[in-house]
Enzyme design. Structure first.
Site, mmCIF file in Angstrom:
data_model
loop_
_atom_site.group_PDB
_atom_site.id
_atom_site.type_symbol
_atom_site.label_atom_id
_atom_site.label_comp_id
_atom_site.label_asym_id
_atom_site.label_seq_id
_atom_site.Cartn_x
_atom_site.Cartn_y
_atom_site.Cartn_z
ATOM 1 N N GLY A 1 -2.434 6.079 9.261
ATOM 2 C CA GLY A 1 -3.205 6.199 10.668
ATOM 3 C C GLY A 1 -2.688 4.840 11.235
ATOM 4 O O GLY A 1 -2.484 4.993 12.559
ATOM 5 N N THR A 2 -2.465 3.855 10.753
ATOM 6 C CA THR A 2 -1.912 2.671 11.489
ATOM 7 C C THR A 2 -0.477 2.950 11.735
ATOM 8 O O THR A 2 0.035 2.669 13.052
ATOM 9 C CB THR A 2 -1.731 1.612 10.520
ATOM 10 O OG1 THR A 2 -3.013 1.158 10.217
ATOM 11 C CG2 THR A 2 -0.662 0.190 11.318
ATOM 12 N N SER B 1 -6.615 9.204 10.501
ATOM 13 C CA SER B 1 -6.153 8.774 9.350
ATOM 14 C C SER B 1 -6.964 9.609 8.291
ATOM 15 O O SER B 1 -8.386 9.486 8.389
ATOM 16 C CB SER B 1 -6.828 7.415 9.149
ATOM 17 O OG SER B 1 -5.959 7.109 7.972
ATOM 18 N N ALA B 2 -6.393 10.049 7.398
ATOM 19 C CA ALA B 2 -6.965 11.236 6.402
ATOM 20 C C ALA B 2 -8.157 10.356 5.524
ATOM 21 O O ALA B 2 -9.009 11.184 5.176
ATOM 22 C CB ALA B 2 -6.018 11.940 5.609
ATOM 23 N N HIS B 3 -7.812 9.186 5.195
ATOM 24 C CA HIS B 3 -8.722 8.513 4.132
ATOM 25 C C HIS B 3 -9.891 8.334 4.921
ATOM 26 O O HIS B 3 -11.065 7.915 4.259
ATOM 27 C CB HIS B 3 -8.319 7.454 3.631
ATOM 28 C CG HIS B 3 -8.036 6.176 4.378
ATOM 29 N ND1 HIS B 3 -6.770 6.091 5.245
ATOM 30 C CD2 HIS B 3 -8.584 5.305 4.519
ATOM 31 C CE1 HIS B 3 -7.250 4.882 5.847
ATOM 32 N NE2 HIS B 3 -8.342 4.231 5.376
ATOM 33 N N CYS C 1 -17.581 -15.180 8.125
ATOM 34 C CA CYS C 1 -17.642 -16.101 7.185
ATOM 35 C C CYS C 1 -16.916 -15.589 5.781
ATOM 36 O O CYS C 1 -17.410 -15.923 4.778
ATOM 37 C CB CYS C 1 -19.113 -16.728 6.760
ATOM 38 S SG CYS C 1 -19.905 -17.351 8.182
#
Length: 460
Positions: free
Chosen positions: A69-70, A194-196, A320
């Protein structure tokens, strides 16, 4: 062990597993070849593209499969900017986009382009009119996610798309979080997924580019995937991704109703069970399976570790974490509390019993973390001699500066001030958020020799 982090990666859908195994036997050959095995592989690839295009709402020849996807986001942004370089080098993006979009925008700036980061409201949504006003004559591309990866808020895609259309600016939509639940509203020019995120295998993304959009793929290319994703296709994974997208869409309506009811229970019960909690994101216009809340006086990473020990897998946008020590850019843009942040995103099949057990164990875990940090249960009312106090929290990380503030605020008279010295970036966000939760006045930030001085006036 309940897995409550579907927004990061959804468990592999059974249909995806079946399709993957079948395609390993039938789809191993090169789909570009004309012999029998190649033709069989090509049929599988074409069928997967048609299924994915139907789910996205585009033509099959508008959709390409990418290695992630990225990669789809980066290829979409670079190709659209290159295709419209004669128009200009300006981008407009929301301040809460996924990091893949923001990294691409930062790279564009490094190369001499300009970027407007459109602010969001406290719910995490952009104002459509404000986004439209960010478009300029030299705007080459606008980017807006369909729904937030971190807080689940749905964006006004249709309204923004209308403004982009009127300005002649293509709109790229990151639809990774929402594709499992339905198609993106009409009007987009480019779309990434994105498939995942929907229960397909990792390593498959998709990029849709509407016909008529000026697009120039960047970098070396070949004849595969319209030149947008060169290299041999991972055909078994692509087949499994398309099959699982079709499957989750068939289940989406019923599962959305069921999971929304469970999320509504979490949204209502957590503030009732745990003191000093802020549930963030839009309460109505949101994804059905995702809820994010922040716990005052809590270190987010420690809380996640305690939840993991109790058998719950959740994630955080906490300020944090040991890896960054910086606030979540999404929570920062929203202006909400960042400390003790927990994101719960329920996968398909989550049961009532699992959610009830989560609600049973959460209060005790939060109380335990607060006890470790010596968080205040009541303010100290020892009077200050001159009506003001200075808290030196330099070198201390969140949520300690806020805890120190809470401990001493009762020691100044009403109208008196507490100045917190802190060099932790999260304090710039969390101290004003604490003031809003505690109905105290945040006066502002002043320069200091190290870090900054945050001034709070006691109102009650």
């Amino acid at each position: 062990m309940p897995y409550f982090d579907a927004a990061s990666a959804a468990p592999l859908h059974p249909v995806a597993r079946q399709a993957l195994l079948a395609a390993l036997d039938e789809g191993w050959a090169d789909p570009a070849r004309l012999y029998r095995e190649g033709r069989r592989a090509r049929l599988l690839l074409d069928a997967a593209r048609e299924a994915a295009a139907e789910a996205v709402g585009c033509r099959p020849d508008e959709l390409s499969f990418t290695p992630s996807g990225t990669r789809a986001v980066h290829s979409g942004i670079s190709g659209a900017l290159a295709g419209r370089r004669r128009v200009g080098r300006h981008m407009a993006v929301s301040a809460v986009e996924h990091s893949s979009v923001l990294h691409a925008a930062a790279d564009h700036e490094d190369r001499g382009g300009t970027v407007t980061r459109v602010p969001v409201e406290r719910t995490g949504a952009v104002d459509a009119q404000t986004f439209g006003e960010s478009l300029r004559e030299d705007t080459a591309l606008a980017c807006l996610q369909s729904a937030s990866h971190e807080v689940g808020t749905e964006q006004p895609v249709a309204e923004v798309a209308g403004s982009c259309r009127a300005a002649g600016v293509p709109l790229l939509v990151d639809a990774a979080q929402s594709l499992a639940w339905g198609p993106v509203p009409e009007g987009w020019s480019l779309l990434a997924g994105s498939a995942h995120k929907w229960g397909g295998p990792a390593g498959v993304g998709l990029l849709a580019v509407r016909k008529g959009v000026r697009f120039a793929p960047q970098g070396p290319s070949d004849e595969r995937e319209s030149g947008r994703a060169p290299g041999f296709e991972n055909l078994p994974a692509i087949v499994a991704a398309a099959a699982s997208l079709r499957a989750v869409r068939a289940e989406a309506d019923a599962e959305a109703v069921r999971l929304r009811a469970l999320v509504d229970r979490i949204r209502a019960r957590v503030p009732a069970l745990v003191p000093d909690v802020e549930v963030v994101g839009d309460p109505v216009r949101r994804l059905p399976h995702l809820v994010t809340f922040s716990c005052l006086y809590v270190d987010g990473e420690t809380l996640l570790q305690e939840l993991d020990r109790a058998g719950f897998s959740v994630s955080s946008g906490s300020s944090c974490t040991s890896s960054t020590l910086t606030p979540s850019h999404v929570l920062k843009a929203m202006g909400v509390l960042s400390e003790g942040n927990v994101r719960v995103s329920l996968p398909r099949g989550t049961t009532d019993e699992e959610v009830d057990r989560f609600l049973d164990v959460l209060p005790g875990l939060v109380a335990g973390v607060r006890e470790q940090l010596d968080a205040p249960t009541a303010p100290d009312h020892s009077p200050a001699s001159d009506g003001s106090l200075v808290v030196d929290a330099l070198g201390k990380r969140c949520p300690v500066p806020v805890i120190e503030l809470a401990k001493v605020i009762g020691g100044v008279p009403v109208g008196g001030t507490v100045t917190v010295l802190s060099d932790d970036e999260a304090a710039r966000l969390d101290i004003p958020a604490w003031c809003a939760m505690r109905e105290q006045e945040y006066v502002g930030e002043e320069p200091a020799n190290r870090g900054a001085a945050y001034v709070v006036r006691r109102l009650s």
